[in-house]
Design a protein around this motif. Sequence first.
Motif, PDB file in Angstrom:
ATOM      1  N   CYS A 117      43.341 -68.973  47.480  1.00  0.00           N
ATOM      2  CA  CYS A 117      44.657 -68.545  47.469  1.00  0.00           C
ATOM      3  C   CYS A 117      45.694 -69.553  47.046  1.00  0.00           C
ATOM      4  N   ALA A 118      45.287 -70.674  47.390  1.00  0.00           N
ATOM      5  CA  ALA A 118      46.603 -71.998  46.921  1.00  0.00           C
ATOM      6  C   ALA A 118      46.565 -71.892  45.434  1.00  0.00           C
ATOM      7  N   TYR A 119      45.647 -71.884  44.776  1.00  0.00           N
ATOM      8  CA  TYR A 119      45.541 -71.830  43.187  1.00  0.00           C
ATOM      9  C   TYR A 119      46.425 -70.519  42.582  1.00  0.00           C
ATOM     10  N   VAL A 120      46.110 -69.516  43.122  1.00  0.00           N
ATOM     11  CA  VAL A 120      46.799 -68.285  42.780  1.00  0.00           C
ATOM     12  C   VAL A 120      48.271 -68.288  43.159  1.00  0.00           C
ATOM     13  N   LEU A 121      48.553 -68.725  44.349  1.00  0.00           N
ATOM     14  CA  LEU A 121      50.134 -68.817  44.881  1.00  0.00           C
ATOM     15  C   LEU A 121      50.875 -69.935  43.963  1.00  0.00           C
ATOM     16  N   ALA A 122      50.126 -70.809  43.600  1.00  0.00           N
ATOM     17  CA  ALA A 122      50.653 -71.950  42.474  1.00  0.00           C
ATOM     18  C   ALA A 122      50.944 -71.424  41.274  1.00  0.00           C
ATOM     19  N   SER A 123      50.266 -70.370  40.669  1.00  0.00           N
ATOM     20  CA  SER A 123      50.396 -70.075  39.259  1.00  0.00           C
ATOM     21  C   SER A 123      51.584 -69.492  39.228  1.00  0.00           C
ATOM     22  N   ASP A 124      52.278 -69.354  37.775  1.00  0.00           N
ATOM     23  CA  ASP A 124      53.485 -68.692  38.013  1.00  0.00           C
ATOM     24  C   ASP A 124      53.572 -67.278  37.377  1.00  0.00           C
ATOM     25  N   LEU A 143      41.054 -72.695  62.082  1.00  0.00           N
ATOM     26  CA  LEU A 143      41.693 -73.675  60.948  1.00  0.00           C
ATOM     27  C   LEU A 143      43.112 -73.112  60.840  1.00  0.00           C
ATOM     28  N   VAL A 144      43.841 -73.807  60.176  1.00  0.00           N
ATOM     29  CA  VAL A 144      45.287 -73.422  59.795  1.00  0.00           C
ATOM     30  C   VAL A 144      45.238 -73.281  58.320  1.00  0.00           C
ATOM     31  N   PRO A 145      46.028 -72.742  57.598  1.00  0.00           N
ATOM     32  CA  PRO A 145      45.905 -72.561  56.024  1.00  0.00           C
ATOM     33  C   PRO A 145      46.097 -73.710  55.630  1.00  0.00           C
ATOM     34  N   ASP A 146      45.547 -74.183  54.477  1.00  0.00           N
ATOM     35  CA  ASP A 146      45.749 -75.555  53.721  1.00  0.00           C
ATOM     36  C   ASP A 146      45.826 -75.533  52.420  1.00  0.00           C
ATOM     37  N   GLY A 147      45.995 -76.542  51.752  1.00  0.00           N
ATOM     38  CA  GLY A 147      46.495 -76.560  50.257  1.00  0.00           C
ATOM     39  C   GLY A 147      47.801 -76.231  49.902  1.00  0.00           C
ATOM     40  N   GLY A 148      48.677 -76.431  50.998  1.00  0.00           N
ATOM     41  CA  GLY A 148      50.073 -75.935  50.548  1.00  0.00           C
ATOM     42  C   GLY A 148      50.229 -74.342  50.649  1.00  0.00           C
ATOM     43  N   ILE A 149      49.430 -73.718  51.286  1.00  0.00           N
ATOM     44  CA  ILE A 149      49.547 -72.035  51.312  1.00  0.00           C
ATOM     45  C   ILE A 149      50.958 -71.672  52.248  1.00  0.00           C
ATOM     46  N   THR A 150      50.992 -72.286  53.261  1.00  0.00           N
ATOM     47  CA  THR A 150      52.193 -71.971  54.111  1.00  0.00           C
ATOM     48  C   THR A 150      53.169 -72.330  53.255  1.00  0.00           C
ATOM     49  N   TRP A 151      53.469 -73.357  52.747  1.00  0.00           N
ATOM     50  CA  TRP A 151      54.756 -73.640  52.205  1.00  0.00           C
ATOM     51  C   TRP A 151      54.950 -72.558  50.966  1.00  0.00           C
ATOM     52  N   ALA A 159      59.110 -66.235  56.015  1.00  0.00           N
ATOM     53  CA  ALA A 159      58.183 -66.880  56.936  1.00  0.00           C
ATOM     54  C   ALA A 159      57.733 -65.709  57.916  1.00  0.00           C
ATOM     55  N   ARG A 160      58.429 -64.712  58.261  1.00  0.00           N
ATOM     56  CA  ARG A 160      57.740 -63.716  59.058  1.00  0.00           C
ATOM     57  C   ARG A 160      56.435 -62.956  58.351  1.00  0.00           C
ATOM     58  N   ARG A 161      56.479 -62.689  57.241  1.00  0.00           N
ATOM     59  CA  ARG A 161      55.494 -62.125  56.638  1.00  0.00           C
ATOM     60  C   ARG A 161      54.262 -63.010  56.302  1.00  0.00           C
ATOM     61  N   ALA A 162      54.797 -64.233  56.111  1.00  0.00           N
ATOM     62  CA  ALA A 162      53.701 -65.417  55.679  1.00  0.00           C
ATOM     63  C   ALA A 162      52.932 -65.543  56.791  1.00  0.00           C
ATOM     64  N   PHE A 163      53.730 -65.585  58.257  1.00  0.00           N
ATOM     65  CA  PHE A 163      53.028 -65.985  59.414  1.00  0.00           C
ATOM     66  C   PHE A 163      52.178 -64.732  59.724  1.00  0.00           C
ATOM     67  N   GLU A 164      52.440 -63.316  59.364  1.00  0.00           N
ATOM     68  CA  GLU A 164      51.727 -62.399  59.673  1.00  0.00           C
ATOM     69  C   GLU A 164      50.147 -62.256  59.091  1.00  0.00           C
ATOM     70  N   LEU A 165      50.553 -62.802  57.842  1.00  0.00           N
ATOM     71  CA  LEU A 165      49.333 -62.806  56.953  1.00  0.00           C
ATOM     72  C   LEU A 165      48.253 -63.738  57.410  1.00  0.00           C
ATOM     73  N   ALA A 166      48.810 -65.063  57.900  1.00  0.00           N
ATOM     74  CA  ALA A 166      48.009 -66.182  58.436  1.00  0.00           C
ATOM     75  C   ALA A 166      47.224 -65.832  59.828  1.00  0.00           C
ATOM     76  N   VAL A 167      48.038 -64.897  60.725  1.00  0.00           N
ATOM     77  CA  VAL A 167      47.483 -64.916  62.009  1.00  0.00           C
ATOM     78  C   VAL A 167      46.693 -63.709  61.887  1.00  0.00           C
ATOM     79  N   GLU A 168      46.721 -62.720  61.173  1.00  0.00           N
ATOM     80  CA  GLU A 168      45.913 -61.529  61.473  1.00  0.00           C
ATOM     81  C   GLU A 168      44.676 -61.812  60.740  1.00  0.00           C
ATOM     82  N   CYS A 169      44.712 -62.638  59.581  1.00  0.00           N
ATOM     83  CA  CYS A 169      43.547 -62.682  58.640  1.00  0.00           C
ATOM     84  C   CYS A 169      42.988 -61.401  58.088  1.00  0.00           C
TER      85      CYS A 169
END
Length: 264
Positions: A117-124, A143-151, A159-169
Motif C-alpha cells: 500500500c505504501a507504493y500505491v499511496l506514494a504514487s501521484d 505490528l504497526v503500519p510501516d513504509g510511511g503509510i500512517t504519514w 487522522a480518524r479515517r486513517a486510524f480506522e483503517l489501521a485498527v480494523e484491518c
Amino acid sequence: MSEVSAVVSYELRAAVAHITLNRPAALNAFDRALRPQLAAALQRAAADPRVRAVALLAAGRAFSAGADLKEMHSTGRVDAEVRRQLEEEYAPGILAIAGMAKPVIAAVEGLVAGIGCAYVLASDLVVMAEDAYFTLPFQNIALVPDGGITWMLERQIGARRAFELAVECERVPAARCLELGLVNRVVPRVELRDAAQEWLDLIARKSPTALRMGRRSFYSTQDLPYEAQLEALCAQLSANAATDDAREGIAAFLEKRTPDFKGT
C-alpha cells in the motif's frame, strides 16, 4: 526497450517507463529480490531524461500481498531484519516515487496489502480495478503500519479515517477507496491497463518541465502557512515562466498548433 529481471520488468515505451512487479505466483509479495530490484527500477526511471511518466504495474491477479512473511520469519531476528529492510530496501523505492520529478501512475488489480500500500499511496495517480481491494493487516499480526503509510494516509484521508483503517484491518473495496480519496478512478478489471495507458499518454504529451515543477509545487508546500506557500508558489511560477517549454506552450497556443516540448 524491455528488460526483465527475476522479479521486476522494466519497459520504456515512448516516454513512459512501465515497471511491473513480477512475482505473480507469490501475489507479488516483497522478498529479498523484489525489494531492491523495484527500488533500482524506480531510481532508473527517475534518472532517465527520456522518461516523462512512470506506470507502476503488477503481473498476475494481485498488485501485492505485502511483505513475504515466510521469508521474514525464517530470518530469526525479526526486529533487526525488519528495520534493515525498511531502511535499506523499502525506503529507497518509496522515496524514489515520492521524490521523482515526473508523475507516477499505479494500476491496482486484485489485492494491495501491507507494505504494498505504501507504493500505491506514494504514487501521484491511482486507477483501481472495481473488484480490487486495499487492506492494512498489520494489527492482525501485532505490528504497526510501516513504509510511511500512517504519514501518507493521515494526509490523504485524515487522522480518524486513517486510524480506522489501521485498527480494523478490513478489506476496503475499490468503491470505498474511491469515496475516501485513496484512488482517482475505478474501472472494470478488463479496462484497467487501458485506463492507465490513457492517462500516461496524456501526461507524456505535457511539458516535462511543467510536470516537474508542478509536482514540486503540489508536494513541497503542503505543510507551509498560506503566506509562505503563496510566496513559494510565486517563485516557482516565475522560474517556470522562464523555461523554453513555457515559451513554446504559449507560442503554440497563439499559433493554434500542437506544442513541441523539449523538457527545458
